[in-house]
Motif scaffolding. Structure first.
Motif, mmCIF file in Angstrom:
data_model
loop_
_atom_site.group_PDB
_atom_site.id
_atom_site.type_symbol
_atom_site.label_atom_id
_atom_site.label_comp_id
_atom_site.label_asym_id
_atom_site.label_seq_id
_atom_site.Cartn_x
_atom_site.Cartn_y
_atom_site.Cartn_z
ATOM 1 N N ARG A 198 -12.266 1.061 -5.028
ATOM 2 C CA ARG A 198 -11.553 0.613 -6.231
ATOM 3 C C ARG A 198 -10.117 1.119 -6.258
ATOM 4 N NH1 ARG A 198 -9.979 2.202 -11.071
ATOM 5 N NH2 ARG A 198 -10.682 4.347 -10.691
ATOM 6 N N GLU A 199 -9.904 2.340 -5.779
ATOM 7 C CA GLU A 199 -8.580 2.954 -5.863
ATOM 8 C C GLU A 199 -7.671 2.585 -4.696
ATOM 9 O OE1 GLU A 199 -9.095 7.138 -6.231
ATOM 10 O OE2 GLU A 199 -9.841 7.045 -8.290
ATOM 11 N N THR A 200 -8.230 2.422 -3.506
ATOM 12 C CA THR A 200 -7.380 2.317 -2.321
ATOM 13 C C THR A 200 -7.367 0.934 -1.667
ATOM 14 O OG1 THR A 200 -9.145 3.030 -0.807
ATOM 15 C CG2 THR A 200 -7.793 4.756 -1.811
ATOM 16 N N VAL A 201 -8.303 0.068 -2.007
ATOM 17 C CA VAL A 201 -8.358 -1.245 -1.362
ATOM 18 C C VAL A 201 -8.159 -2.377 -2.361
ATOM 19 C CG1 VAL A 201 -9.808 -2.856 -0.053
ATOM 20 C CG2 VAL A 201 -9.842 -0.411 0.508
ATOM 21 N N LEU A 202 -8.894 -2.363 -3.435
ATOM 22 C CA LEU A 202 -8.893 -3.482 -4.385
ATOM 23 C C LEU A 202 -7.493 -3.848 -4.887
ATOM 24 C CD1 LEU A 202 -10.660 -5.520 -5.850
ATOM 25 C CD2 LEU A 202 -11.039 -3.816 -7.656
ATOM 26 N N PRO A 203 -6.638 -2.883 -5.246
ATOM 27 C CA PRO A 203 -5.314 -3.272 -5.768
ATOM 28 C C PRO A 203 -4.331 -3.706 -4.690
ATOM 29 C CG PRO A 203 -5.979 -1.058 -6.499
ATOM 30 C CD PRO A 203 -6.854 -1.426 -5.352
ATOM 31 N N TYR A 204 -4.676 -3.475 -3.410
ATOM 32 C CA TYR A 204 -3.692 -3.667 -2.342
ATOM 33 C C TYR A 204 -4.153 -4.668 -1.291
ATOM 34 C CZ TYR A 204 -2.226 0.655 -4.570
ATOM 35 O OH TYR A 204 -1.847 1.592 -5.502
ATOM 36 N N SER A 205 -4.976 -5.623 -1.687
ATOM 37 C CA SER A 205 -5.412 -6.649 -0.740
ATOM 38 C C SER A 205 -4.312 -7.699 -0.589
ATOM 39 C CB SER A 205 -6.715 -7.288 -1.209
ATOM 40 O OG SER A 205 -6.535 -7.909 -2.468
ATOM 41 N N VAL A 206 -4.555 -8.702 0.280
ATOM 42 C CA VAL A 206 -3.493 -9.651 0.625
ATOM 43 C C VAL A 206 -3.089 -10.512 -0.564
ATOM 44 C CG1 VAL A 206 -4.989 -11.534 1.417
ATOM 45 C CG2 VAL A 206 -2.736 -11.221 2.451
ATOM 46 N N GLY A 207 -3.973 -10.697 -1.538
ATOM 47 C CA GLY A 207 -3.584 -11.395 -2.766
ATOM 48 C C GLY A 207 -3.969 -12.851 -2.836
ATOM 49 N N ASN A 208 -4.708 -13.365 -1.847
ATOM 50 C CA ASN A 208 -4.978 -14.799 -1.839
ATOM 51 C C ASN A 208 -5.919 -15.256 -2.945
ATOM 52 O OD1 ASN A 208 -6.632 -13.214 0.173
ATOM 53 N ND2 ASN A 208 -7.883 -15.058 0.111
ATOM 54 N N ARG A 209 -6.583 -14.340 -3.639
ATOM 55 C CA ARG A 209 -7.394 -14.744 -4.787
ATOM 56 C C ARG A 209 -6.525 -15.092 -5.987
ATOM 57 N NH1 ARG A 209 -10.565 -10.062 -6.434
ATOM 58 N NH2 ARG A 209 -8.601 -9.028 -5.929
ATOM 59 N N HIS A 210 -5.312 -14.596 -5.992
ATOM 60 C CA HIS A 210 -4.412 -14.747 -7.136
ATOM 61 C C HIS A 210 -3.792 -16.143 -7.170
ATOM 62 C CE1 HIS A 210 -1.182 -13.907 -9.992
ATOM 63 N NE2 HIS A 210 -1.719 -12.725 -10.224
ATOM 64 N N LEU B 281 0.844 -1.181 0.000
ATOM 65 C CA LEU B 281 0.000 0.000 0.000
ATOM 66 C C LEU B 281 0.887 1.242 0.000
ATOM 67 C CD1 LEU B 281 -2.979 1.006 0.305
ATOM 68 C CD2 LEU B 281 -2.568 1.051 2.778
ATOM 69 N N PRO B 282 0.693 2.170 -0.941
ATOM 70 C CA PRO B 282 1.521 3.390 -0.964
ATOM 71 C C PRO B 282 1.417 4.162 0.346
ATOM 72 C CG PRO B 282 0.285 3.171 -3.016
ATOM 73 C CD PRO B 282 -0.243 2.117 -2.082
ATOM 74 N N ASP B 283 2.495 4.842 0.697
ATOM 75 C CA ASP B 283 2.562 5.548 1.977
ATOM 76 C C ASP B 283 1.461 6.587 2.125
ATOM 77 O OD1 ASP B 283 4.730 4.065 2.734
ATOM 78 O OD2 ASP B 283 6.215 5.571 2.143
ATOM 79 N N ASP B 284 1.133 7.287 1.033
ATOM 80 C CA ASP B 284 0.114 8.325 1.160
ATOM 81 C C ASP B 284 -1.260 7.725 1.435
ATOM 82 O OD1 ASP B 284 0.037 7.208 -1.407
ATOM 83 O OD2 ASP B 284 -0.755 9.043 -2.317
ATOM 84 N N MET B 285 -1.551 6.565 0.850
ATOM 85 C CA MET B 285 -2.828 5.916 1.121
ATOM 86 C C MET B 285 -2.875 5.358 2.543
ATOM 87 S SD MET B 285 -3.774 3.917 -2.415
ATOM 88 C CE MET B 285 -3.954 4.795 -3.957
ATOM 89 N N ARG B 286 -1.761 4.784 2.980
ATOM 90 C CA ARG B 286 -1.699 4.274 4.345
ATOM 91 C C ARG B 286 -1.911 5.414 5.344
ATOM 92 N NH1 ARG B 286 0.559 -0.465 5.732
ATOM 93 N NH2 ARG B 286 1.778 -0.496 3.808
ATOM 94 N N SER B 287 -1.260 6.525 5.076
ATOM 95 C CA SER B 287 -1.423 7.688 5.947
ATOM 96 C C SER B 287 -2.855 8.205 5.917
ATOM 97 C CB SER B 287 -0.458 8.794 5.516
ATOM 98 O OG SER B 287 -0.615 9.945 6.313
ATOM 99 N N GLY B 288 -3.470 8.150 4.722
ATOM 100 C CA GLY B 288 -4.853 8.595 4.607
ATOM 101 C C GLY B 288 -5.795 7.777 5.471
#
Length: 489
Positions: free
Chosen positions: A76-88, A48-55
Motif C-alpha cells: 500500500r505504501e510503496t507500490v500502489l501510489p507509484y504504479s504506471v497509472g494506466n487505470r487512471h 517513486l521517491p528516491d528512498d523507496m527506489r533505493s530500498g
C-alpha cells in the motif's frame, strides 16, 4: 522416518491463522476496490521517491517471513501510489487498458486455483478453448480456428511468424535443419510495431528479412509498393513467405488496407498475418468493424484483450485459421508428456503443442469473466465512446490556434503538437517534448510523444473505459498552460 508434525512444513495457515488471513485478505480486497473507486482523486502518475527506489534496489532476500498484513501494508505504501497509472482516466500516452474490478476478481480466482494450462485434461483447458473459439468468431474466423493465450501481441506475432515459416514450401524441415539454408523474406509497413521485426530476429530469419513497405498519405501500407517489392525479391532468388498487415498502427492508429493485402497475399501464395494488437477490438463495434474489412481473410491474427477489451494484464491472443498448420509448427512428443486416451493425460492436443510455453497460467479465466459480465454489446459501446472522445479531442485541438493536428484520427489515437512560427523545428520538438514531461509530472494527465514525418508530436491514445471528454480537455488545458509558462520563462 519423516517427522511431519512441524506446523511450518506446510505454507498454509494453521488453525486460527486461517481466520486472521481471511481478515487480511478482505482488507486487501477493500483497499483495491476503494482505490479503483476513488482513482480520479489520485495523480495519474507520480515518480517513486528516491528512498523507496533505493530500498527496492538494496533490499536483501528475506530469511524469515512477516505476516501477510505487514506485506499488504508495504504494498500500500510503496507500490500502489507509484504504479504506471494506466487505470487512471487521465492516462493517454500508451495503449494500455484500464482493467476492471471484475477482471481483478477473476485474476484472484485464477491465482487461487493455480492451474497449469500447458496441458492435461481439466476444466481450465476447456475454458481457454471456449474463449479462443469466441475470439475467433468475433474476428470473423471459423469456429474451427486454432489459438491460445499468451503474454501479449509480441509473443502472438512471434508465434505467427513461426507458423508462417513452417507453412512455407518445405517449411517443416526448418524445425530440424534451421533457417540457415533458406532466403525467406516477409513484408510489413514501415509503421509496423517493432515486435514484428523482433519476431524475425528471434525466429532466426534475421531482422533484415523483414522488408519495410512505404506508407501512403494516410499512413497505411502502400500496396503498389508491396507488389513491386515482392516481385523484385522473387527476381533476386529470395522466398517471400509472409505479409503482415496492421490493424491500428502504434503511432497514429491507422489500419492498413487489409482486404487489398489479403488479395495480394493470395495471388502471391504467401501467408497473410494481421497484427491487431489493439485495433482488432474495433470488431466489437458495429460502427467501426467495417474498417477492419479483410481481417477475416487472414491466416493468423495477433491481438490483446488487455488493451481495448480492458482485461487485466496480461492477456494476448494468437489465432491461426488452419489448426493442422498451427500444430505442425510446435507439436512435440516427450516421453513424460505422453498423451493418453483417458485419465489426466488425455485431452490432446494440449496448448503446449501450439506455442513455446509448457507452463502457462489461466489467462483465459479473466477473459471469460470480462466477456460474460460485460458482454460484447457493452464492450462495443465502450469502443464507440473511446473513439468519440478521440474525435472530441481532435476537435478541441483544431479549435486552439497554438495547436495542430498531425494525422487523421482513424480510431482512438490523436497526434497533435504545439506550434509557434517564431520557433525553429528543433525548438518546437524540444518544446513539445518538455511540455509532455511537465504534464506527466504534474499528475494531471499522461500523454506521450512520437514522431510523424520527422516532427516530435504529442500522442494521446483513448483506450481506458474511464476516460471522458472532460479528461482530454483537462489534458489539453495542461498542455497549453505549461507551454505558456515555458514561453514566458
Amino acid at each position: 522416518m519423516v517427522d511431519d508434525t512441524d506446523p511450518f512444513l506446510s505454507l498454509d495457515p494453521q488453525g486460527a491463522d486461517w481466520d486472521r488471513l481471511r481478515v487480511t485478505g478482505h482488507h486487501m480486497l477493500d483497499m483495491m476496490f476503494d482505490n479503483l473507486r476513488d482513482i480520479r482523486e489520485h495523480p495519474v502518475w507520480q515518480p517513486l521517491p528516491d528512498d523507496m527506489r533505493s530500498g527496492f534496489r538494496h533490499a536483501s532476500v528475506p530469511e524469515h517471513g512477516v505476516d501477510a498484513a505487514t506485506f499488504g501494508e508495504a504494498f500500500r505504501e510503496t507500490v500502489l501510489p507509484y504504479s504506471v497509472g494506466n487505470r487512471h482516466p487521465g492516462f493517454m500516452g500508451w495503449v494500455h487498458g484500464g482493467g476492471t474490478p471484475v477482471g481483478m476478481l477473476a485474476e484472484m480466482l485464477a491465482a487461487g486455483l493455480n492451474a497449469n494450462l500447458g496441458g492435461r485434461d481439466h476444466a481450465p483447458v476447456e475454458v481457454e478453448r471456449m474463449v479462443v473459439r469466441w475470439a475467433a468468431t468475433l474476428m470473423g474466423f471459423p469456429e474451427t480456428a486454432s489459438g491460445l493465450f499468451v503474454t501479449g501481441s509480441s509473443m502472438a506475432n512471434f508465434i505467427a511468424v513461426i507458423v508462417a515459416s513452417r507453412a512455407a514450401k518445405d517449411g517443416l524441415s526448418l524445425r530440424k535443419n534451421g533457417v540457415g539454408g533458406r532466403s525467406l523474406v516477409g513484408y510489413a509497413a514501415r509503421s509496423a510495431h517493432g515486435c514484428v521485426s523482433r519476431a524475425f530476429d528471434l525466429a532466426g530469419l534475421g531482422s533484415d528479412a523483414l522488408r519495410l513497405v512505404p506508407l501512403d498519405k494516410t499512413f497505411r501500407m502502400d500496396t503498389a509498393a508491396l507488389k513491386a517489392m515482392i516481385a523484385a525479391d522473387r527476381e533476386s532468388g529470395l522466398e517471400p513467405f509472409l505479409v503482415v498487415g496492421t490493424a491500428g498502427t502504434v503511432d497514429v492508429g491507422a489500419i492498413d488496407p487489409l482486404d487489398t493485402i489479403a488479395g495480394i497475399a493470395a495471388e502471391e501464395g504467401v501467408w497473410f498475418h494481421v497484427d491487431g494488437a489493439f485495433g482488432a477490438m474495433a470488431a466489437l463495434s458495429p460502427r467501426f468493424k467495417e474498417a477492419l474489412s479483410g481481417l477475416e481473410k487472414a491466416d493468423s491474427l495477433a491481438f490483446d484483450f488487455h488493451k481495448w477489451a480492458q482485461v487485466p494484464y496480461d492477456a494476448g491472443c494468437a489465432i491461426v485459421r488452419d489448426p493442422a498448420k498451427h500444430a505442425a509448427a510446435f507439436a512435440q512428443t516427450l516421453s513424460y508428456l505422453s498423451r493418453e486416451d483417458r485419465g489426466l493425460a488425455a485431452g490432446a492436443p494440449w496448448f503446449c503443442d501450439l506455442g513455446p510455453d509448457l507452463s502457462r497460467g489461466f489467462r483465459a479465466l479473466k477473459v471469460w469473466a470480462t466477456l460474460s459480465v460485460y458482454g460484447t454489446h457493452r464492450l462495443g459501446k465502450m469502443v464507440d465512446h473511446c473513439c468519440a472522445v478521440a474525435r472530441h479531442l481532435a476537435e478541441r485541438v483544431a479549435s486552439e490556434p497554438t495547436l495542430e493536428l498531425m494525422a487523421p484520427v482513424t480510431l482512438d489515437i490523436v497526434c497533435f503538437r504545439l506550434r509557434d512560427p517564431a520557433l525553429t523545428e528543433e525548438q518546437l520538438d524540444h518544446l513539445n517534448g518538455e511540455v509532455v514531461k511537465d504534464v506527466q509530472e504534474s499528475g494531471l494527465a499522461a500523454p506521450s510523444t512520437t514522431r510523424i514525418d520527422g516532427h516530435l508530436v504529442i500522442r494521446a491514445a483513448i483506450v481506458n473505459h474511464r476516460t471522458m471528454a472532460a479528461d482530454v480537455d483537462r489534458m489539453v488545458d495542461a498542455v497549453l498552460s505549461f507551454a505558456a509558462k515555458r514561453r514566458s520563462g
